[in-house]
Write a protein that holds these residues in place. Structure first.
Motif, mmCIF file in Angstrom:
data_model
loop_
_atom_site.group_PDB
_atom_site.id
_atom_site.type_symbol
_atom_site.label_atom_id
_atom_site.label_comp_id
_atom_site.label_asym_id
_atom_site.label_seq_id
_atom_site.Cartn_x
_atom_site.Cartn_y
_atom_site.Cartn_z
ATOM 1 N N SER A 189 -12.270 -2.210 -4.001
ATOM 2 C CA SER A 189 -12.562 -2.800 -2.983
ATOM 3 C C SER A 189 -11.387 -4.068 -2.911
ATOM 4 O O SER A 189 -11.009 -4.186 -1.637
ATOM 5 C CB SER A 189 -13.873 -3.781 -3.113
ATOM 6 O OG SER A 189 -14.103 -4.533 -1.976
ATOM 7 N N THR A 190 -10.828 -4.592 -3.802
ATOM 8 C CA THR A 190 -9.699 -5.430 -3.791
ATOM 9 C C THR A 190 -8.451 -4.853 -3.271
ATOM 10 O O THR A 190 -8.099 -5.465 -2.376
ATOM 11 C CB THR A 190 -9.485 -6.048 -5.351
ATOM 12 O OG1 THR A 190 -10.666 -6.670 -5.861
ATOM 13 C CG2 THR A 190 -8.148 -6.806 -5.182
ATOM 14 N N ASP A 247 -8.796 -4.043 0.516
ATOM 15 C CA ASP A 247 -8.663 -5.238 1.199
ATOM 16 C C ASP A 247 -7.174 -5.677 1.267
ATOM 17 O O ASP A 247 -6.840 -5.934 2.458
ATOM 18 C CB ASP A 247 -9.580 -6.304 0.384
ATOM 19 C CG ASP A 247 -9.359 -7.441 1.111
ATOM 20 O OD1 ASP A 247 -9.726 -7.788 2.324
ATOM 21 O OD2 ASP A 247 -9.331 -8.741 0.646
#
Length: 199
Positions: A86-87, A90
């Motif tokens: 997810s990091t 993003d």
């Protein structure tokens, strides 16, 4: 009467868990237990903590600690992988849109030296050669120049992984390491979130 006791016990446990998570800055919790007790605990948890919790049903309350650990390790590993992915997703999205993130060695170096970086993200396998000025402490990637481009003073060869992480630490910036396969490897294995846009 039994249900009332379970509910009271769940309230006490929920308060203890919430207090521990706050004091130790714990961001993820794995809950385990028998179905009825687990449901009561899930209901008793504060909403914010409940969103951070993952439940493992049918866990015997008498299970030895080492078996509890063995049962939770795969869950925590999967959560960590999900968080890292997810990091990176993003970070890459923001960088691609020209927003508050950069990826790649040179943009990340520039962001750190300009004081614009807010968080460093680095792949576990990141490796790159670079140089650092012995006087003004400027640094760069690639081959070592004859002299510092900024102040014309001597430079030394450095391991950029150590230099990037060390500089981020000196600036008080958080550093997140991500495992291979998250997508950062294709962007030279490093990037940074920004506090403000770079020119």
């Amino acid at each position: 009467h039994v249900e009332h006791n379970i509910a009271e016990f769940a309230e006490d446990v929920a308060k203890a868990v919430a207090t521990t998570c706050t004091k130790q800055a714990i961001s993820r919790v794995v809950l385990g237990g028998e179905v009825v007790a687990l449901a009561a605990l899930e209901k008793a948890l504060p909403a914010a903590l409940g969103r951070q919790a993952v439940s493992l049903e049918h866990m015997d309350a008498e299970l030895p600690d080492h078996k509890v650990l063995l049962a939770t390790l795969p869950v925590m590993a999967a959560l960590q992988t999900q968080h890292e992915q997810s990091t990176v997703t993003d970070l890459l999205g923001l960088a691609a849109g020209g927003e508050l993130a950069v990826v790649g060695v040179e943009p990340t170096l520039y962001a750190l030296q300009a004081g614009a970086a807010d968080k460093l993200v680095m792949a576990d396998g990141f490796a790159a050669d670079g140089w650092r000025c012995t006087v003004c402490l400027a640094y760069g990637s690639g081959g070592t120049p004859f002299a510092c481009p900024t102040c014309q003073q001597p430079v030394v060869a450095v391991d950029l992984k150590e230099s990037l992480a060390g500089n981020a630490a000196r600036l008080g910036l958080p550093i997140e390491f991500v495992r291979p396969g998250t997508g950062l490897d294709g962007e030279q294995g490093v990037g940074a979130y920004l506090r403000y846009p770079l020119p």
